[in-house]
Each structure stands twice: as C-alpha cells, then as structure tokens.
Design a protein around this motif. Structure first.
Motif, PDB file in Angstrom:
ATOM      1  N   VAL A   1     -35.622  59.334  60.306  1.00 49.77           N
ATOM      2  CA  VAL A   1     -35.870  58.129  60.371  1.00 49.77           C
ATOM      3  C   VAL A   1     -36.968  57.816  59.088  1.00 49.77           C
ATOM      4  O   VAL A   1     -37.793  58.385  59.287  1.00 49.77           O
ATOM      5  CB  VAL A   1     -36.610  57.534  61.665  1.00 49.77           C
ATOM      6  N   PRO A   2     -36.495  56.896  58.166  1.00 48.06           N
ATOM      7  CA  PRO A   2     -37.266  57.052  56.838  1.00 48.06           C
ATOM      8  C   PRO A   2     -38.641  56.267  57.119  1.00 48.06           C
ATOM      9  O   PRO A   2     -38.702  55.620  58.313  1.00 48.06           O
ATOM     10  CB  PRO A   2     -36.623  55.893  55.986  1.00 48.06           C
ATOM     11  N   ALA A   3     -39.770  56.743  56.400  1.00 51.98           N
ATOM     12  CA  ALA A   3     -41.000  56.292  56.492  1.00 51.98           C
ATOM     13  C   ALA A   3     -41.145  54.768  56.154  1.00 51.98           C
ATOM     14  O   ALA A   3     -40.069  54.355  55.221  1.00 51.98           O
ATOM     15  CB  ALA A   3     -41.937  56.988  55.579  1.00 51.98           C
ATOM     16  N   PHE A   4     -41.545  53.906  56.934  1.00 50.43           N
ATOM     17  CA  PHE A   4     -41.623  52.514  56.628  1.00 50.43           C
ATOM     18  C   PHE A   4     -43.132  52.058  56.906  1.00 50.43           C
ATOM     19  O   PHE A   4     -43.670  52.451  57.818  1.00 50.43           O
ATOM     20  CB  PHE A   4     -40.694  51.824  57.580  1.00 50.43           C
ATOM     21  N   SER A   5     -43.296  51.159  56.011  1.00 47.19           N
ATOM     22  CA  SER A   5     -44.524  50.516  55.966  1.00 47.19           C
ATOM     23  C   SER A   5     -44.839  49.496  57.090  1.00 47.19           C
ATOM     24  O   SER A   5     -43.926  48.653  57.393  1.00 47.19           O
ATOM     25  CB  SER A   5     -45.031  49.621  54.605  1.00 47.19           C
ATOM     26  N   LEU A   6     -45.923  49.491  57.724  1.00 49.94           N
ATOM     27  CA  LEU A   6     -46.569  48.412  58.650  1.00 49.94           C
ATOM     28  C   LEU A   6     -47.761  47.725  57.918  1.00 49.94           C
ATOM     29  O   LEU A   6     -48.868  48.208  58.008  1.00 49.94           O
ATOM     30  CB  LEU A   6     -47.059  48.792  59.885  1.00 49.94           C
ATOM     31  N   ASP A   7     -47.301  46.632  57.112  1.00 47.18           N
ATOM     32  CA  ASP A   7     -48.473  45.788  56.270  1.00 47.18           C
ATOM     33  C   ASP A   7     -48.323  44.541  56.576  1.00 47.18           C
ATOM     34  O   ASP A   7     -47.320  44.018  56.663  1.00 47.18           O
ATOM     35  CB  ASP A   7     -48.049  46.195  54.598  1.00 47.18           C
ATOM     36  N   LEU A   8     -49.503  43.801  56.382  1.00 50.51           N
ATOM     37  CA  LEU A   8     -49.441  42.452  56.839  1.00 50.51           C
ATOM     38  C   LEU A   8     -48.513  41.644  55.656  1.00 50.51           C
ATOM     39  O   LEU A   8     -48.694  42.183  54.567  1.00 50.51           O
ATOM     40  CB  LEU A   8     -50.800  42.033  56.516  1.00 50.51           C
ATOM     41  N   PRO A   9     -48.055  40.548  56.056  1.00 51.02           N
ATOM     42  CA  PRO A   9     -46.903  39.849  54.915  1.00 51.02           C
ATOM     43  C   PRO A   9     -47.638  39.438  53.631  1.00 51.02           C
ATOM     44  O   PRO A   9     -47.072  39.635  52.718  1.00 51.02           O
ATOM     45  CB  PRO A   9     -46.562  38.790  55.968  1.00 51.02           C
ATOM     46  N   ALA A  10     -48.770  39.049  54.015  1.00 52.37           N
ATOM     47  CA  ALA A  10     -49.703  38.835  52.458  1.00 52.37           C
ATOM     48  C   ALA A  10     -50.137  39.894  51.684  1.00 52.37           C
ATOM     49  O   ALA A  10     -50.431  39.735  50.557  1.00 52.37           O
ATOM     50  CB  ALA A  10     -50.714  37.846  53.040  1.00 52.37           C
ATOM     51  N   GLU A  11     -49.877  41.222  52.206  1.00 42.90           N
ATOM     52  CA  GLU A  11     -50.197  42.266  51.508  1.00 42.90           C
ATOM     53  C   GLU A  11     -49.117  42.823  50.572  1.00 42.90           C
ATOM     54  O   GLU A  11     -47.864  42.479  50.935  1.00 42.90           O
ATOM     55  CB  GLU A  11     -50.627  43.440  52.347  1.00 42.90           C
ATOM     56  N   THR A  12     -49.284  43.601  49.660  1.00 45.62           N
ATOM     57  CA  THR A  12     -48.262  44.256  48.985  1.00 45.62           C
ATOM     58  C   THR A  12     -47.672  45.563  49.903  1.00 45.62           C
ATOM     59  O   THR A  12     -48.367  46.052  50.330  1.00 45.62           O
ATOM     60  CB  THR A  12     -48.850  44.940  47.576  1.00 45.62           C
TER      61      THR A  12
ATOM     62  N   THR B   1     -36.232  47.697  59.656  1.00 43.51           N
ATOM     63  CA  THR B   1     -36.961  46.192  59.162  1.00 43.51           C
ATOM     64  C   THR B   1     -37.866  46.150  60.039  1.00 43.51           C
ATOM     65  O   THR B   1     -37.780  45.736  61.145  1.00 43.51           O
ATOM     66  CB  THR B   1     -35.921  45.178  59.240  1.00 43.51           C
ATOM     67  N   PRO B   2     -39.352  46.254  59.496  1.00 42.29           N
ATOM     68  CA  PRO B   2     -40.306  46.030  60.269  1.00 42.29           C
ATOM     69  C   PRO B   2     -40.997  44.586  60.052  1.00 42.29           C
ATOM     70  O   PRO B   2     -40.518  43.874  59.082  1.00 42.29           O
ATOM     71  CB  PRO B   2     -41.487  46.834  59.641  1.00 42.29           C
ATOM     72  N   THR B   3     -41.489  43.927  61.138  1.00 40.47           N
ATOM     73  CA  THR B   3     -41.969  42.403  61.198  1.00 40.47           C
ATOM     74  C   THR B   3     -43.413  42.619  61.802  1.00 40.47           C
ATOM     75  O   THR B   3     -43.464  42.970  62.968  1.00 40.47           O
ATOM     76  CB  THR B   3     -40.899  41.787  62.035  1.00 40.47           C
ATOM     77  N   PHE B   4     -44.266  41.984  61.237  1.00 33.34           N
ATOM     78  CA  PHE B   4     -45.762  41.615  61.786  1.00 33.34           C
ATOM     79  C   PHE B   4     -45.343  40.543  62.749  1.00 33.34           C
ATOM     80  O   PHE B   4     -45.013  39.564  62.515  1.00 33.34           O
ATOM     81  CB  PHE B   4     -46.657  41.239  60.585  1.00 33.34           C
ATOM     82  N   LEU B   5     -46.154  40.797  63.804  1.00 33.59           N
ATOM     83  CA  LEU B   5     -46.268  39.996  64.903  1.00 33.59           C
ATOM     84  C   LEU B   5     -47.594  39.427  65.123  1.00 33.59           C
ATOM     85  O   LEU B   5     -48.365  39.651  65.984  1.00 33.59           O
ATOM     86  CB  LEU B   5     -45.849  40.691  66.298  1.00 33.59           C
ATOM     87  N   GLU B   6     -47.790  38.476  64.512  1.00 33.83           N
ATOM     88  CA  GLU B   6     -49.332  37.710  64.258  1.00 33.83           C
ATOM     89  C   GLU B   6     -49.506  37.036  65.765  1.00 33.83           C
ATOM     90  O   GLU B   6     -50.841  37.179  66.185  1.00 33.83           O
ATOM     91  CB  GLU B   6     -49.041  36.286  63.355  1.00 33.83           C
ATOM     92  N   ALA B   7     -48.594  36.562  66.542  1.00 29.29           N
ATOM     93  CA  ALA B   7     -48.968  36.089  67.705  1.00 29.29           C
ATOM     94  C   ALA B   7     -49.447  37.243  68.704  1.00 29.29           C
ATOM     95  O   ALA B   7     -50.333  36.755  69.781  1.00 29.29           O
ATOM     96  CB  ALA B   7     -47.677  35.219  68.246  1.00 29.29           C
ATOM     97  N   GLN B   8     -49.066  38.374  68.630  1.00 26.77           N
ATOM     98  CA  GLN B   8     -49.342  39.468  69.571  1.00 26.77           C
ATOM     99  C   GLN B   8     -50.616  40.180  69.046  1.00 26.77           C
ATOM    100  O   GLN B   8     -51.154  41.011  69.641  1.00 26.77           O
ATOM    101  CB  GLN B   8     -48.311  40.376  69.832  1.00 26.77           C
ATOM    102  N   SER B   9     -51.142  39.865  67.792  1.00 22.73           N
ATOM    103  CA  SER B   9     -52.284  40.510  67.164  1.00 22.73           C
ATOM    104  C   SER B   9     -53.462  40.002  67.315  1.00 22.73           C
ATOM    105  O   SER B   9     -53.403  38.699  67.826  1.00 22.73           O
ATOM    106  CB  SER B   9     -51.745  40.706  65.686  1.00 22.73           C
ATOM    107  N   ASP B  10     -54.431  40.810  67.341  1.00 13.03           N
ATOM    108  CA  ASP B  10     -55.963  40.243  67.696  1.00 13.03           C
ATOM    109  C   ASP B  10     -56.634  41.180  66.508  1.00 13.03           C
ATOM    110  O   ASP B  10     -57.450  41.968  66.876  1.00 13.03           O
ATOM    111  CB  ASP B  10     -56.189  40.544  69.078  1.00 13.03           C
TER     112      ASP B  10
ATOM    113  N   SER C   1     -52.907  47.847  58.541  1.00  9.38           N
ATOM    114  CA  SER C   1     -51.633  48.767  57.766  1.00  9.38           C
ATOM    115  C   SER C   1     -51.512  49.939  58.590  1.00  9.38           C
ATOM    116  O   SER C   1     -52.465  50.441  58.992  1.00  9.38           O
ATOM    117  CB  SER C   1     -51.904  48.445  56.282  1.00  9.38           C
ATOM    118  N   GLY C   2     -50.572  50.856  58.021  1.00 10.89           N
ATOM    119  CA  GLY C   2     -50.143  51.992  58.442  1.00 10.89           C
ATOM    120  C   GLY C   2     -48.688  52.281  58.060  1.00 10.89           C
ATOM    121  O   GLY C   2     -47.988  51.322  57.426  1.00 10.89           O
ATOM    122  N   PHE C   3     -48.357  53.274  58.500  1.00 10.00           N
ATOM    123  CA  PHE C   3     -46.729  53.521  58.412  1.00 10.00           C
ATOM    124  C   PHE C   3     -46.128  54.534  59.651  1.00 10.00           C
ATOM    125  O   PHE C   3     -46.974  55.143  60.364  1.00 10.00           O
ATOM    126  CB  PHE C   3     -46.384  53.950  57.066  1.00 10.00           C
TER     127      PHE C   3
END
Length: 130
Positions: A115-126, A14-23, A94-96
C-alpha cells in the motif's frame, strides 16, 4: 491519488481531511482514505490481512495489524476490483500512512501487496510525505 502495483495488484489511495470530525483545539485531526484494489493479475486472490504503519508529525509510529479490511476479506478474480473507505485520527495536523496487504491465491500460496505511502495533510497545506 497515491498508487502502487505489486504482483499485478494495483492499490490506489485517496485521502480526505474530515474537518467536521476533527478537533484541533483538542489535539485531534481526522482523515478518511478511500482505497481501490484492482486485480490486474492472472490469479483469483483474496485479501486476508492488513498491516499499517501510521506516522504522525512528531515521528511517533503506530502499527496496526488485523484480518481483512473494514470487516471483509474480499475475493478478487482477475480484472475485478474492491473499493472501501476507512479513517485515521492523528494527534498532529499531518502525518502519513503506508502498509501492506497479505493476499492469498486459490492454491493457498500468499504474497504481500504494497500500500503506497500517502500523506495526511490539511487541505491548505502543501502535500508532501513527511
């Protein structure tokens, strides 16, 4: 959640975007990912090593190999599970990721668990695998 089962071992991510740590202005986007490893097999196994392939939105691939996960090499008897959280920074929004764990049985034989491929996408993105 992304899930794969290999040799009776189920890996859920389960991936989660960390907005507070992002720049974004500095070209840095950060995700946490929580992984649950469940032993549905008949043998006790130990996670010995990991291999990650991390791909950003530009198609750049970084490979990471090392012992265990988050400093541990968990021992999983049948029916047991291990959950951990780690993180991944990317230079794109984004990435995976995908990879494998090398597991070892008590008799010394080893095998790979996907380990299954998993998306790293912004929450507002598809959410799609790039």
């Amino acid at each position: 959640m992304f899930k794969a089962t290999t040799h009776g071992i189920t890996v859920s991510v389960t991936p989660t975007f960390l907005e507070a740590q992002s720049d974004p202005d500095g070209g840095r986007w950060v995700w946490a990912y929580t992984i649950a490893i469940e032993n549905g097999g008949e043998d006790t196994v130990q996670l010995r090593s990991r291999h990650w392939r991390i791909t950003d939105a530009r198609g750049h691939v970084e490979e990471v190999r090392g012992p265990g996960v988050v400093g541990e090499q968990p021992l999983l008897p049948p029916g047991d599970s291990f959950t951990y959280t780690s993180g991944c920074p990317l230079p794109t929004p984004s990435g995976f990721m995908e990879g494998a764990y090398r597991m070892e049985r008590q008799d010394g034989t080893s095998f790979e668990v996907a380990v299954p491929a998993f998306s790293l996408d912004l929450p507002a993105e598809t959410r799609v695998l790039n």
